[in-house]
Write a protein that holds these residues in place. Structure first.
Motif, short mmCIF file in Angstrom:
data_model
loop_
_atom_site.label_atom_id
_atom_site.label_comp_id
_atom_site.label_asym_id
_atom_site.label_seq_id
_atom_site.Cartn_x
_atom_site.Cartn_y
_atom_site.Cartn_z
N HIS A 83 0.79 -1.11 0.05
CA HIS A 83 0.06 0.06 -0.04
C HIS A 83 0.90 1.17 -0.05
N PRO A 84 0.67 2.38 -0.89
CA PRO A 84 1.59 3.41 -0.98
C PRO A 84 1.73 4.06 0.29
N GLU A 85 0.69 4.02 1.38
CA GLU A 85 0.92 4.66 2.58
C GLU A 85 1.98 4.14 3.61
N ILE A 86 1.95 2.77 3.49
CA ILE A 86 2.97 1.94 4.13
C ILE A 86 4.10 2.39 3.61
N VAL A 136 -4.47 -3.81 7.94
CA VAL A 136 -3.43 -3.92 8.87
C VAL A 136 -3.09 -2.79 9.29
N GLU A 137 -2.39 -2.66 10.39
CA GLU A 137 -1.69 -1.81 11.02
C GLU A 137 -0.26 -2.16 11.20
N ALA A 140 9.00 -5.11 11.72
CA ALA A 140 7.82 -4.14 12.25
C ALA A 140 6.51 -5.16 12.50
N LYS A 141 6.04 -4.73 13.88
CA LYS A 141 4.81 -5.73 14.19
C LYS A 141 3.59 -5.29 13.49
N VAL A 142 2.99 -6.40 13.00
CA VAL A 142 1.69 -6.35 11.98
C VAL A 142 0.39 -6.91 12.88
N HIS A 170 5.14 -10.71 10.61
CA HIS A 170 6.13 -9.47 10.91
C HIS A 170 6.60 -9.04 9.53
N ALA A 171 6.97 -7.79 9.37
CA ALA A 171 7.55 -7.18 8.06
C ALA A 171 8.76 -6.64 8.40
N THR A 172 9.60 -7.46 7.89
CA THR A 172 11.25 -7.00 7.74
C THR A 172 11.30 -5.68 7.41
#
Length: 324
Positions: free
Chosen positions: A143-146, A219-220, A239-241, A277-279
């Protein structure tokens, strides 16, 4: 054992170093007939979950395996194959190098044929576990915002923490490739790639659409954590998701996918549940910019490439850096 790279174990979702008093001697994988001898010799119990054909001269069965595994089943100077044939009193026909095809086992005794096949399958499984993975199953976070918030995070870290050991631009994830890894796969030929695709489509029909219930899962991505037990020597920062509505839908889908792929034999089971998780930073990227897919938790296996860790203490302490 490398003193600075001991075996890692998972306790409560965090990775800890396992300090070993005495390390068993490491054996060279190139000596194939020795390295895999134990695996070849440990499956003597007959198993009837595959087809054994009766022929005029006895019994026969075939195994479909990727050609990349043939050399290990043959072994150095064909010793592994000879041992298998001698111990099971069978004849094993393996396609020539560079050719795809079935391994064919023939013998006068049905149990001997079954034993040979079982041993070959166990050997193939052992070999596959030692191969670097070729594909990974993941959810894209594109997503562009992320992506924009991630770039802001990167700029902040480089601006305020660039003097900390090991922190530089190359260890950050490519924002276009941010993702949640479900698991890794070793797919050694087109047949296995096709099988994985078909399995993914069947998962969509069986449970993905039911769990999602036709509703989008927003998702946040919030907060950062490190994988190991020492924030001064970090290889992976993630990052925690979580799903914004607080539901377990995403976790349930990830776990079900993992279970189906593990059950199919296409994926190895590393954990009981998928760690969502997002590395965002990974030291594998330092010398290999194409390593985006390898942002998984390190297993501490022998042969892992050497990595230069970074000091994440200031990154973790700064409140303005903890939200993506």
């Amino acid at each position: 054992m490398e003193v600075l790279r001991p075996t890692l174990i998972n306790i409560g979702g965090r990775i800890y170093r396992k300090n070993t008093v005495q390390e068993a001697a490491y054996q060279n994988e190139e000596e194939e007939e020795d390295f895999y001898r134990e695996s070849v010799q440990c499956a003597d119990e007959p198993c009837d979950d595959f087809v054994i054909e009766e022929t005029e001269r006895g019994f026969q069965c075939s195994i479909n395996l990727p050609s990349q595994l043939f050399k290990y089943i043959i072994g150095k100077k064909a010793e592994t194959k000879r041992n298998l044939e001698s111990e099971t009193r069978t004849s094993i026909s393996i396609p020539r190098q560079g050719m795809e095809g079935d391994i064919v086992i023939t013998g006068q005794n049905r149990n001997g044929v079954i034993s040979a096949r079982t041993r070959i399958e166990l050997l193939a499984e052992t070999i596959r576990k030692k191969q670097p993975f070729t594909h990974f199953l993941s959810f894209a976070l594109n997503h562009p915002e992320i992506q924009d918030r991630f770039l802001q995070f990167k700029e902040e870290v480089l601006s305020k923490c660039s003097k900390d050991h090991g922190i530089e631009s190359s260890i950050f994830q490519n924002p276009a490739k941010l993702h949640l890894t479900i698991g890794t796969l070793v797919l050694l030929n087109e047949n296995e790639v096709t099988e994985a695709c078909q399995l993914l489509h069947s998962c969509k029909e069986e449970f993905l659409e039911k769990i999602a219930a036709g509703k989008p899962m927003e998702v946040e991505v919030s907060g950062i954590e490190y994988m190991n037990d020492d924030p001064a020597m970090v290889d992976v920062l993630y990052a925690k998701v979580q799903v914004k509505d607080g539901s377990e839908r995403l976790q349930l889908i990830a776990d079900r996918l993992m279970q189906r792929f593990v059950g199919s034999g296409l994926m190895l089971k590393d954990w009981d549940r998928v760690k969502l998780h997002a590395t965002v930073m990974n030291t594998l990227f330092r010398r290999d910019p194409l390593a985006e897919g390898r942002s998984i938790i390190s297993s501490g296996k022998p042969g892992q490439r050497e990595r230069e860790s970074f000091d994440a203490r200031n990154v973790l302490k700064a409140p303005y850096l903890t939200i993506l």
